[in-house]
Design a protein around this motif. Structure first.
Motif, PDB file in Angstrom:
ATOM      1  N   TYR A  38       8.642   1.235  -4.905  1.00 19.36           N
ATOM      2  CA  TYR A  38       7.961   0.066  -4.262  1.00 19.36           C
ATOM      3  C   TYR A  38       8.865   0.267  -2.745  1.00 19.36           C
ATOM      4  O   TYR A  38       8.053  -0.167  -1.892  1.00 19.36           O
ATOM      5  CB  TYR A  38       8.285  -1.246  -4.992  1.00 19.36           C
ATOM      6  N   LEU A  41       6.633   1.540  -0.143  1.00 17.90           N
ATOM      7  CA  LEU A  41       4.895   0.828   0.137  1.00 17.90           C
ATOM      8  C   LEU A  41       4.645   1.057   1.696  1.00 17.90           C
ATOM      9  O   LEU A  41       3.327   1.467   1.862  1.00 17.90           O
ATOM     10  CB  LEU A  41       5.284  -0.514  -0.006  1.00 17.90           C
ATOM     11  N   HIS A 193      -1.370   2.947  -7.581  1.00 13.00           N
ATOM     12  CA  HIS A 193      -1.270   3.157  -6.051  1.00 13.00           C
ATOM     13  C   HIS A 193      -1.589   4.324  -5.491  1.00 13.00           C
ATOM     14  O   HIS A 193      -1.624   5.517  -6.345  1.00 13.00           O
ATOM     15  CB  HIS A 193       0.296   2.861  -5.959  1.00 13.00           C
TER      16      HIS A 193
END
Length: 351
Positions: A38, A41, A193
């Motif tokens: 994360y 990102l 993702h």
């Protein structure tokens, strides 16, 4: 199979991965919760933004062939079964009276200059997948860092009646009549993702704009997908090309499985299923990075034991293969419904 044999077979060693710990850690998070990824990102947002700009730029410079162009690709990194699907598609086109030609980047080759692939080509010069395609189909295959240049070569030299682009879904400068996206039905879209947080080259929403989605396995990973299966067919000797039935596998003593593909576990699980069905056994497995350039040194651990690999890896090992090295020949089974509608679309595109 007896209970004792089943227990012995299922006790096969965990695959030994010849990848860096970082690559393994990233791939683990791609197919689970992103976790520490994360933190990347902002890079994912940048990747998506650059992809949108690139797509718009290339669409404005798009080149269209006078021949029908079929794109066979995927939206995720790693093995989805694309090459077996492409080979099966070519064989069906040939059986239907078409003369397909294939264009490819030739990933992993030493230079990007245009090259016509032949059975005598070296994988280091043309790429492992293009050489496998030529060996399996005998159709014309042209590799180049520019897919447009490769398509122009096929068209100008009248080598085919339909162009099939290997892994060209994101190469928007090449005009296309039909887009086919291949999805791994088991792995799906990972954590959903895009790179580098996840395994996707483009968002899942991209599949809404392709003509066909093909998903491996028994359950479609996408609502409108056509299902396909990749089935083992033969054991083929890497050195001589001699074929043996799958039952021959259980006669091998202490075999070792080696795979340098996107998802090595696909080969390992298939081989173990064959072993289990034929009476059990153990299988020592070694996974390398996708498109790994093999050398004889990579097999020092094998000694004189028999080695089993994929056809994609075998083309890189012919020069130094031992007499007891084999590759598993597989075949993608495409649905009749998909083939019928596809052939209709190709005929319309050829008008």
């Amino acid at each position: 199979m007896s209970r004792a044999q089943s227990s012995q077979a299922r006790a096969a060693p965990i695959p030994k991965l010849k990848k860096s710990w970082l690559v393994q850690a990233i791939e683990t998070r791609w197919y689970a919760s992103p976790g520490w990824l994360y933190g990347l990102l902002p890079l994912e947002f940048l990747f998506r933004f650059i992809s949108i700009l690139r797509k718009g730029y290339l669409n404005r410079r798009r080149w269209h062939s006078t021949l029908p162009v079929i794109i066979v690709g995927n939206i995720s990194v790693g093995g989805t079964g694309k090459t077996p699907v492409l080979i099966a598609l070519i064989k069906h086109l040939q059986a239907a009276g078409f003369h397909p030609g294939v264009i490819s980047r030739g990933y992993g080759r030493s230079f990007g200059k245009l090259c016509v692939v032949s059975p005598q080509s070296r994988a280091s010069e043309v790429g492992d997948e293009p050489l496998e395609i030529v060996n399996q189909t005998a159709c014309p295959v042209v590799v180049s860092s520019s897919r447009v240049e490769a398509a122009q070569y096929l068209q100008q030299h009248q080598l085919c009646t339909v162009i099939v682009a290997d892994d060209g879904l994101q190469h928007y400068r090449l005009g296309r009549n039909i887009e086919i996206a291949v999805v791994d039905g088991e792995a799906g879209f990972g954590n959903g993702h895009c790179l580098p947080v996840g395994p996707l080259r483009e968002p899942v929403s991209r599949l809404a704009s392709v003509h066909y989605v093909l998903a491996s396995g028994r359950v479609a990973a996408y609502p409108s997908a056509y299902l396909f299966d990749v089935q083992p067919k033969w054991l083929v000797n890497v050195k001589t090309g001699a074929k043996e039935s799958l039952q021959f596998l259980r006669a091998l003593r202490s075999p070792i499985a080696v795979a340098g593909i996107g998802k090595p576990d696909k080969l390992f699980s298939t081989l173990k299923c064959v072993l289990f069905d034929k009476g059990g056994g153990t299988l020592e497995c070694y996974g390398f990075a996708d498109h790994h350039v093999f050398s004889l040194k990579d097999f020092e651990f094998a000694g004189n034991r028999p080695v089993i690999m994929t056809a994609k890896d075998a083309v890189k090992c012919v020069a130094f293969a031992q007499k007891n090295w084999w590759y598993l020949s597989v075949e993608a089974k495409l649905s009749d419904e998909f083939l019928q509608v596809l052939l209709t679309d190709i005929k319309q595109a050829a008008i």
